[in-house]
Design a protein around this motif. Structure first.
Motif, mmCIF file in Angstrom:
data_model
loop_
_atom_site.group_PDB
_atom_site.id
_atom_site.type_symbol
_atom_site.label_atom_id
_atom_site.label_comp_id
_atom_site.label_asym_id
_atom_site.label_seq_id
_atom_site.Cartn_x
_atom_site.Cartn_y
_atom_site.Cartn_z
ATOM 1 N N ARG A 158 -13.906 30.351 -51.931
ATOM 2 C CA ARG A 158 -13.970 28.954 -52.361
ATOM 3 C C ARG A 158 -14.570 28.143 -51.222
ATOM 4 N NH1 ARG A 158 -8.306 30.041 -52.821
ATOM 5 N NH2 ARG A 158 -7.829 30.798 -54.912
ATOM 6 N N ILE A 159 -15.426 27.185 -51.589
ATOM 7 C CA ILE A 159 -15.967 26.287 -50.578
ATOM 8 C C ILE A 159 -15.906 24.852 -51.105
ATOM 9 C CG2 ILE A 159 -18.355 26.662 -51.328
ATOM 10 C CD1 ILE A 159 -19.166 26.190 -48.346
ATOM 11 N N ILE A 160 -15.383 23.973 -50.288
ATOM 12 C CA ILE A 160 -15.452 22.542 -50.549
ATOM 13 C C ILE A 160 -16.663 22.050 -49.765
ATOM 14 C CG2 ILE A 160 -14.386 20.299 -50.100
ATOM 15 C CD1 ILE A 160 -11.647 21.633 -50.514
ATOM 16 N N ALA A 161 -17.616 21.437 -50.475
ATOM 17 C CA ALA A 161 -18.848 20.964 -49.845
ATOM 18 C C ALA A 161 -18.888 19.436 -49.891
ATOM 19 C CB ALA A 161 -20.063 21.541 -50.568
ATOM 20 N N THR A 162 -19.063 18.804 -48.726
ATOM 21 C CA THR A 162 -19.151 17.344 -48.625
ATOM 22 C C THR A 162 -20.335 16.971 -47.731
ATOM 23 O OG1 THR A 162 -17.672 17.227 -46.708
ATOM 24 C CG2 THR A 162 -16.640 17.082 -48.884
ATOM 25 N N ALA A 163 -20.627 15.652 -47.650
ATOM 26 C CA ALA A 163 -21.761 15.222 -46.826
ATOM 27 C C ALA A 163 -21.586 13.854 -46.190
ATOM 28 C CB ALA A 163 -23.038 15.197 -47.670
ATOM 29 N N HIS A 164 -20.576 13.156 -46.452
ATOM 30 C CA HIS A 164 -20.436 11.738 -46.148
ATOM 31 C C HIS A 164 -20.634 11.359 -44.670
ATOM 32 C CE1 HIS A 164 -18.892 7.679 -46.367
ATOM 33 N NE2 HIS A 164 -17.849 7.976 -45.621
ATOM 34 N N PHE A 165 -20.225 12.175 -43.744
ATOM 35 C CA PHE A 165 -20.178 11.764 -42.341
ATOM 36 C C PHE A 165 -21.454 12.018 -41.532
ATOM 37 C CE2 PHE A 165 -15.710 11.875 -43.483
ATOM 38 C CZ PHE A 165 -15.322 10.624 -43.044
ATOM 39 N N HIS A 166 -22.557 12.415 -42.160
ATOM 40 C CA HIS A 166 -23.881 12.467 -41.548
ATOM 41 C C HIS A 166 -24.040 13.487 -40.420
ATOM 42 C CE1 HIS A 166 -24.783 8.788 -43.807
ATOM 43 N NE2 HIS A 166 -23.568 8.418 -43.469
ATOM 44 N N HIS A 167 -23.154 14.451 -40.347
ATOM 45 C CA HIS A 167 -23.340 15.546 -39.397
ATOM 46 C C HIS A 167 -22.705 16.803 -39.969
ATOM 47 C CE1 HIS A 167 -19.488 13.621 -38.284
ATOM 48 N NE2 HIS A 167 -19.099 14.841 -37.998
ATOM 49 N N ASP A 168 -23.116 17.931 -39.446
ATOM 50 C CA ASP A 168 -22.612 19.214 -39.934
ATOM 51 C C ASP A 168 -21.294 19.564 -39.247
ATOM 52 O OD1 ASP A 168 -24.955 19.577 -41.430
ATOM 53 O OD2 ASP A 168 -25.977 20.530 -39.751
ATOM 54 N N ARG A 169 -20.389 20.126 -40.026
ATOM 55 C CA ARG A 169 -19.175 20.713 -39.456
ATOM 56 C C ARG A 169 -18.553 21.631 -40.494
ATOM 57 N NH1 ARG A 169 -13.838 17.057 -39.763
ATOM 58 N NH2 ARG A 169 -14.289 16.138 -41.751
ATOM 59 N N MET A 170 -17.673 22.498 -40.038
ATOM 60 C CA MET A 170 -17.023 23.465 -40.912
ATOM 61 C C MET A 170 -15.585 23.661 -40.453
ATOM 62 S SD MET A 170 -18.119 27.407 -41.590
ATOM 63 C CE MET A 170 -19.267 27.231 -42.925
ATOM 64 N N ARG A 171 -14.710 23.914 -41.421
ATOM 65 C CA ARG A 171 -13.304 24.158 -41.108
ATOM 66 C C ARG A 171 -12.704 25.041 -42.190
ATOM 67 N NH1 ARG A 171 -8.643 19.582 -41.308
ATOM 68 N NH2 ARG A 171 -6.898 20.972 -41.018
#
Length: 186
Positions: A158-171
């Motif tokens: 499962r992956i939750i994909a977002t974009a709001h904060f204008h930079h890449d990150r993963m957790r």
């Protein structure tokens, strides 16, 4: 250019049966000629006097991406999501693309304004959202509460994909990988 970046990315993809294209919001970066975010009124760094031109450009970019993906994939499924900068303006682009591809059986343009979606892929699923309404743990709770069968069916990944904060990150959270992608206009 954006089209050049799309061409470069697609040229590196292996041929496959299906491509999934997801715009995670803020495609237009402004909802109208005012050039502010609709909810908070924060100014956006956009061309304010040409909302029509911005919508046409967004359409051309998404159309180009779909056309390029059709060159290497049998089917293309496309999703456009609401962003906090273009809360309703993205709908015009989505509708124009739907009309453009209404007679093409190889393109599935998903026409919905649902903020929370599940995109299943066998025993995997993507849970896209712009990312401005809640942090990942709270977003995870939305999907597990409102879409429990879909959440359970995604047993492999499962992956939750977002974009709001204008930079890449993963957790990693328990049972899901969360990934934030840089928005297009960055």
């Amino acid at each position: 250019t954006c089209k050049g970046a799309i061409d470069d990315l697609v040229s590196r993809l292996p041929s496959a049966e299906k491509a999934l294209l997801i715009d995670l919001g803020d495609l237009l970066d402004a909802n109208d000629h005012k050039g502010v975010t609709p909810a908070s009124g924060n100014p956006c760094d956009v061309i304010r006097e040409n909302s029509l031109g911005n919508a046409k450009a967004a359409f051309r970019i998404m159309d180009h991406a779909i056309q390029r993906l059709l060159q290497t994939h049998i089917e293309v499924e496309a999703h456009l999501l609401r962003g906090n900068h273009d809360e309703t303006a993205y709908i015009a682009v989505m509708m124009a693309l739907a009309v453009q591809y209404q007679d093409n059986p190889r393109v599935n343009l998903v026409e919905t304004d649902d903020e929370f979606r599940v995109i299943p892929w066998g025993s995997c699923a993507i849970f896209p959202h712009h990312g401005d309404k809640a942090k990942w743990p709270e977003l995870k709770d939305v999907w597990t509460d409102q879409f429990p069968d879909s959440w359970a069916a995604a047993k492999v990944h499962r992956i939750i994909a977002t974009a709001h904060f204008h930079h890449d990150r993963m957790r990693d959270l328990l049972g899901v990988t969360c990934e934030q992608f840089r928005t297009l206009h960055q």
